[in-house]
Scaffold this motif. Structure first.
Motif, PDB file in Angstrom:
ATOM      1  N   VAL A 100       0.870  -1.180   0.000  1.00 18.12           N
ATOM      2  CA  VAL A 100       0.000   0.000   0.000  1.00 18.12           C
ATOM      3  C   VAL A 100       0.904   1.227   0.000  1.00 18.12           C
ATOM      4  CG1 VAL A 100      -1.808   1.256   1.231  1.00 18.12           C
ATOM      5  CG2 VAL A 100      -1.781  -1.259   1.270  1.00 18.12           C
ATOM      6  N   SER A 101       0.743   2.090  -1.014  1.00 12.33           N
ATOM      7  CA  SER A 101       1.627   3.249  -1.187  1.00 12.33           C
ATOM      8  C   SER A 101       0.818   4.543  -1.137  1.00 12.33           C
ATOM      9  CB  SER A 101       2.362   3.161  -2.526  1.00 12.33           C
ATOM     10  OG  SER A 101       3.108   1.956  -2.606  1.00 12.33           O
ATOM     11  N   TYR A 102       1.306   5.476  -0.340  1.00 14.71           N
ATOM     12  CA  TYR A 102       0.667   6.790  -0.224  1.00 14.71           C
ATOM     13  C   TYR A 102       0.791   7.558  -1.539  1.00 14.71           C
ATOM     14  CZ  TYR A 102       0.172  11.702   1.167  1.00 14.71           C
ATOM     15  OH  TYR A 102      -0.193  13.018   1.240  1.00 14.71           O
ATOM     16  N   VAL A 103      -0.296   8.239  -1.930  1.00 17.55           N
ATOM     17  CA  VAL A 103      -0.273   9.082  -3.136  1.00 17.55           C
ATOM     18  C   VAL A 103      -0.503  10.540  -2.780  1.00 17.55           C
ATOM     19  CG1 VAL A 103      -1.376   9.548  -5.373  1.00 17.55           C
ATOM     20  CG2 VAL A 103      -1.038   7.173  -4.620  1.00 17.55           C
ATOM     21  N   SER A 104      -1.566  10.821  -2.029  1.00 18.82           N
ATOM     22  CA  SER A 104      -1.853  12.217  -1.671  1.00 18.82           C
ATOM     23  C   SER A 104      -2.841  12.266  -0.513  1.00 18.82           C
ATOM     24  CB  SER A 104      -2.425  12.976  -2.878  1.00 18.82           C
ATOM     25  OG  SER A 104      -3.682  12.434  -3.244  1.00 18.82           O
ATOM     26  N   GLY A 105      -3.021  13.496   0.046  1.00 17.41           N
ATOM     27  CA  GLY A 105      -3.987  13.700   1.123  1.00 17.41           C
ATOM     28  C   GLY A 105      -3.379  13.492   2.494  1.00 17.41           C
ATOM     29  N   ASN A 106      -4.265  13.399   3.506  1.00 18.72           N
ATOM     30  CA  ASN A 106      -3.806  13.320   4.903  1.00 18.72           C
ATOM     31  C   ASN A 106      -4.138  11.949   5.498  1.00 18.72           C
ATOM     32  OD1 ASN A 106      -6.536  13.663   4.994  1.00 18.72           O
ATOM     33  ND2 ASN A 106      -6.531  15.426   6.378  1.00 18.72           N
ATOM     34  N   LEU A 107      -3.633  10.944   4.863  1.00 20.07           N
ATOM     35  CA  LEU A 107      -3.867   9.568   5.300  1.00 20.07           C
ATOM     36  C   LEU A 107      -3.162   9.316   6.629  1.00 20.07           C
ATOM     37  CD1 LEU A 107      -5.409   7.155   4.063  1.00 20.07           C
ATOM     38  CD2 LEU A 107      -3.239   6.409   3.076  1.00 20.07           C
ATOM     39  N   ARG A 108      -3.923   8.745   7.600  1.00 17.24           N
ATOM     40  CA  ARG A 108      -3.372   8.590   8.945  1.00 17.24           C
ATOM     41  C   ARG A 108      -3.668   7.209   9.525  1.00 17.24           C
ATOM     42  NH1 ARG A 108      -1.712  13.488  10.735  1.00 17.24           N
ATOM     43  NH2 ARG A 108      -2.502  15.307   9.600  1.00 17.24           N
ATOM     44  N   THR A 109      -2.942   6.901  10.590  1.00 12.66           N
ATOM     45  CA  THR A 109      -3.117   5.634  11.298  1.00 12.66           C
ATOM     46  C   THR A 109      -4.234   5.761  12.332  1.00 12.66           C
ATOM     47  OG1 THR A 109      -0.788   5.033  11.048  1.00 12.66           O
ATOM     48  CG2 THR A 109      -2.003   3.959  12.804  1.00 12.66           C
ATOM     49  N   LEU A 165      -6.966   2.602   8.608  1.00 10.95           N
ATOM     50  CA  LEU A 165      -6.559   3.894   8.059  1.00 10.95           C
ATOM     51  C   LEU A 165      -7.722   4.863   8.171  1.00 10.95           C
ATOM     52  CD1 LEU A 165      -4.651   2.951   4.756  1.00 10.95           C
ATOM     53  CD2 LEU A 165      -3.673   3.605   6.966  1.00 10.95           C
ATOM     54  N   PHE A 166      -7.424   6.144   8.432  1.00 12.86           N
ATOM     55  CA  PHE A 166      -8.470   7.156   8.377  1.00 12.86           C
ATOM     56  C   PHE A 166      -7.915   8.422   7.744  1.00 12.86           C
ATOM     57  CE2 PHE A 166      -6.488   8.858  12.188  1.00 12.86           C
ATOM     58  CZ  PHE A 166      -6.862  10.196  12.231  1.00 12.86           C
ATOM     59  N   PHE A 167      -8.824   9.321   7.371  1.00 11.30           N
ATOM     60  CA  PHE A 167      -8.408  10.562   6.709  1.00 11.30           C
ATOM     61  C   PHE A 167      -9.473  11.624   6.929  1.00 11.30           C
ATOM     62  CE2 PHE A 167     -11.015   8.197   3.833  1.00 11.30           C
ATOM     63  CZ  PHE A 167     -11.795   9.138   3.177  1.00 11.30           C
ATOM     64  N   ASN A 168      -9.076  12.878   6.761  1.00 11.69           N
ATOM     65  CA  ASN A 168      -9.974  14.027   6.748  1.00 11.69           C
ATOM     66  C   ASN A 168      -9.999  14.580   5.328  1.00 11.69           C
ATOM     67  OD1 ASN A 168      -8.049  14.384   9.463  1.00 11.69           O
ATOM     68  ND2 ASN A 168     -10.253  14.260   9.861  1.00 11.69           N
ATOM     69  N   ASP A 169     -11.141  15.000   4.875  1.00 11.73           N
ATOM     70  CA  ASP A 169     -11.297  15.597   3.538  1.00 11.73           C
ATOM     71  C   ASP A 169     -11.010  14.579   2.427  1.00 11.73           C
ATOM     72  OD1 ASP A 169     -11.994  18.051   4.682  1.00 11.73           O
ATOM     73  OD2 ASP A 169      -9.879  18.615   4.854  1.00 11.73           O
ATOM     74  N   THR A 194     -17.347  14.100   3.605  1.00  9.16           N
ATOM     75  CA  THR A 194     -17.939  15.338   4.124  1.00  9.16           C
ATOM     76  C   THR A 194     -18.185  15.214   5.620  1.00  9.16           C
ATOM     77  OG1 THR A 194     -20.142  14.505   3.538  1.00  9.16           O
ATOM     78  CG2 THR A 194     -19.037  15.913   1.929  1.00  9.16           C
ATOM     79  N   SER A 195     -17.780  14.080   6.189  1.00  8.06           N
ATOM     80  CA  SER A 195     -17.855  13.896   7.634  1.00  8.06           C
ATOM     81  C   SER A 195     -16.568  14.427   8.256  1.00  8.06           C
ATOM     82  CB  SER A 195     -18.034  12.407   7.945  1.00  8.06           C
ATOM     83  OG  SER A 195     -18.147  12.180   9.329  1.00  8.06           O
ATOM     84  N   SER A 196     -16.470  14.349   9.584  1.00  8.75           N
ATOM     85  CA  SER A 196     -15.257  14.833  10.250  1.00  8.75           C
ATOM     86  C   SER A 196     -14.046  13.986   9.845  1.00  8.75           C
ATOM     87  CB  SER A 196     -15.446  14.804  11.768  1.00  8.75           C
ATOM     88  OG  SER A 196     -15.779  13.492  12.211  1.00  8.75           O
ATOM     89  N   SER A 197     -14.268  12.692   9.618  1.00  9.75           N
ATOM     90  CA  SER A 197     -13.221  11.808   9.106  1.00  9.75           C
ATOM     91  C   SER A 197     -13.880  10.520   8.630  1.00  9.75           C
ATOM     92  CB  SER A 197     -12.159  11.497  10.177  1.00  9.75           C
ATOM     93  OG  SER A 197     -12.731  10.763  11.242  1.00  9.75           O
ATOM     94  N   ALA A 198     -13.127   9.694   7.923  1.00  7.67           N
ATOM     95  CA  ALA A 198     -13.639   8.411   7.429  1.00  7.67           C
ATOM     96  C   ALA A 198     -12.523   7.385   7.489  1.00  7.67           C
ATOM     97  CB  ALA A 198     -14.176   8.553   6.009  1.00  7.67           C
ATOM     98  N   ASN A 199     -12.921   6.119   7.505  1.00  7.65           N
ATOM     99  CA  ASN A 199     -11.958   5.027   7.672  1.00  7.65           C
ATOM    100  C   ASN A 199     -12.078   3.998   6.561  1.00  7.65           C
ATOM    101  OD1 ASN A 199     -12.493   6.229  10.391  1.00  7.65           O
ATOM    102  ND2 ASN A 199     -10.914   4.764  11.020  1.00  7.65           N
ATOM    103  N   ILE A 200     -11.000   3.214   6.412  1.00  8.84           N
ATOM    104  CA  ILE A 200     -11.003   2.072   5.513  1.00  8.84           C
ATOM    105  C   ILE A 200     -10.185   0.959   6.168  1.00  8.84           C
ATOM    106  CG2 ILE A 200      -8.991   2.896   4.201  1.00  8.84           C
ATOM    107  CD1 ILE A 200     -10.299   1.584   1.713  1.00  8.84           C
ATOM    108  N   ASP A 201     -10.646  -0.281   6.017  1.00  6.81           N
ATOM    109  CA  ASP A 201      -9.993  -1.416   6.660  1.00  6.81           C
ATOM    110  C   ASP A 201     -10.325  -2.686   5.870  1.00  6.81           C
ATOM    111  OD1 ASP A 201      -8.479  -2.779   8.483  1.00  6.81           O
ATOM    112  OD2 ASP A 201      -9.803  -2.464  10.210  1.00  6.81           O
ATOM    113  N   ASN A 202      -9.594  -3.749   6.116  1.00  2.24           N
ATOM    114  CA  ASN A 202      -9.891  -5.091   5.596  1.00  2.24           C
ATOM    115  C   ASN A 202     -10.163  -5.108   4.085  1.00  2.24           C
ATOM    116  OD1 ASN A 202      -9.664  -6.067   8.239  1.00  2.24           O
ATOM    117  ND2 ASN A 202     -11.830  -5.693   8.633  1.00  2.24           N
ATOM    118  N   ILE A 203      -9.150  -4.803   3.317  1.00  2.00           N
ATOM    119  CA  ILE A 203      -9.270  -4.822   1.856  1.00  2.00           C
ATOM    120  C   ILE A 203      -9.030  -6.252   1.384  1.00  2.00           C
ATOM    121  CG2 ILE A 203      -8.396  -3.866  -0.300  1.00  2.00           C
ATOM    122  CD1 ILE A 203      -7.459  -1.419   1.334  1.00  2.00           C
ATOM    123  N   ASN A 204     -10.048  -6.847   0.762  1.00  4.99           N
ATOM    124  CA  ASN A 204      -9.986  -8.244   0.347  1.00  4.99           C
ATOM    125  C   ASN A 204      -9.550  -8.365  -1.106  1.00  4.99           C
ATOM    126  OD1 ASN A 204     -10.974  -9.616   2.801  1.00  4.99           O
ATOM    127  ND2 ASN A 204     -12.848  -8.475   2.396  1.00  4.99           N
TER     128      ASN A 204
END
Length: 221
Positions: free
Chosen positions: A72-81, A92-96, A170-180
């Protein structure tokens, strides 16, 4: 009994007839089909769980991240743990907005888990798949669930060598997990499979010499 038309040219004469394919030929072709299926590629399912993410909750995503043979490689934005919210944590979570790529040989993508952090807004996961740097798949999935839900893609068994997630919320933040994902590998035929194929082709050559041909001749002036 199967038959197929043939045209044989002898000098100035054109002969049209039928090749009669008996049960032996059908058996040979069936053997070749089975041999080819044995030599076909296989798929191995895996889940990118982000269980080995480094850093504390809210720290920047450390790229590249490798798990189960995928990167998994970062491309852009504020991707966080995310270590306070996951399915289970970490995730993983991010804002905007945030974008990352997944690579690791040939693979297919079936689903992933997504969620937003508050009861307001939603998150959109724009997914694109590439093979040899050519775009071959595109889909956007939107959810407003505050609890993790499994979001299935429509790519089926389509194969990629790179998949991009471009996410916005458009929420305060969003998450992603368990990519199959499922790694796809071209299997090397077993010696027995090679033997079946070679014998099949040899038998076809012998059968062709023994085929009965009913010929109706057409002469040209």
């Amino acid at each position: 009994m199967a038959r197929c038309s043939v045209r044989i040219i002898h000098g100035g004469r054109c002969s049209v007839g039928w090749l009669m394919l008996g049960g032996n030929m059908r058996g040979i072709l069936t053997t070749l089909a089975v041999s080819a299926s044995l030599a076909a590629g296989s798929a191995s399912a895996a889940t990118i769980t982000f269980s080995d993410l480094s850093g504390s909750n809210g720290s920047s995503f450390t790229s590249p991240y490798s798990e189960a043979g995928f990167t998994v490689s970062y491309v852009s934005g504020n991707l966080r743990t995310a270590k306070a919210f996951g399915n289970p944590t970490p995730a993983l979570f991010f804002n905007d907005t945030a974008t990352f790529d997944i690579s690791g040989g040939l693979f297919s993508l079936s689903s992933f888990d997504g969620a937003i952090a508050s009861r307001f807004g939603n998150v959109t996961y724009a997914i694109t798949g590439y093979l040899n740097n050519i775009l071959t798949f595109s889909q956007s999935i939107t959810t407003n669930s505050q609890t993790f839900s499994t979001l299935a893609t429509s790519s089926g068994q389509q194969t990629f060598d790179r998949v991009r997630f471009a996410m916005s919320t458009t929420s305060s933040s969003a998450n992603i997990d368990n990519i199959n994902v499922s790694a796809v590998s071209a299997a090397v035929p077993e010696p027995a499979t090679w033997a079946l194929m070679i014998l099949g082709f040899g038998a076809i050559g012998g059968a062709m010499r023994r085929l009965r041909m009913v010929v109706s001749n057409v002469r040209y002036a």
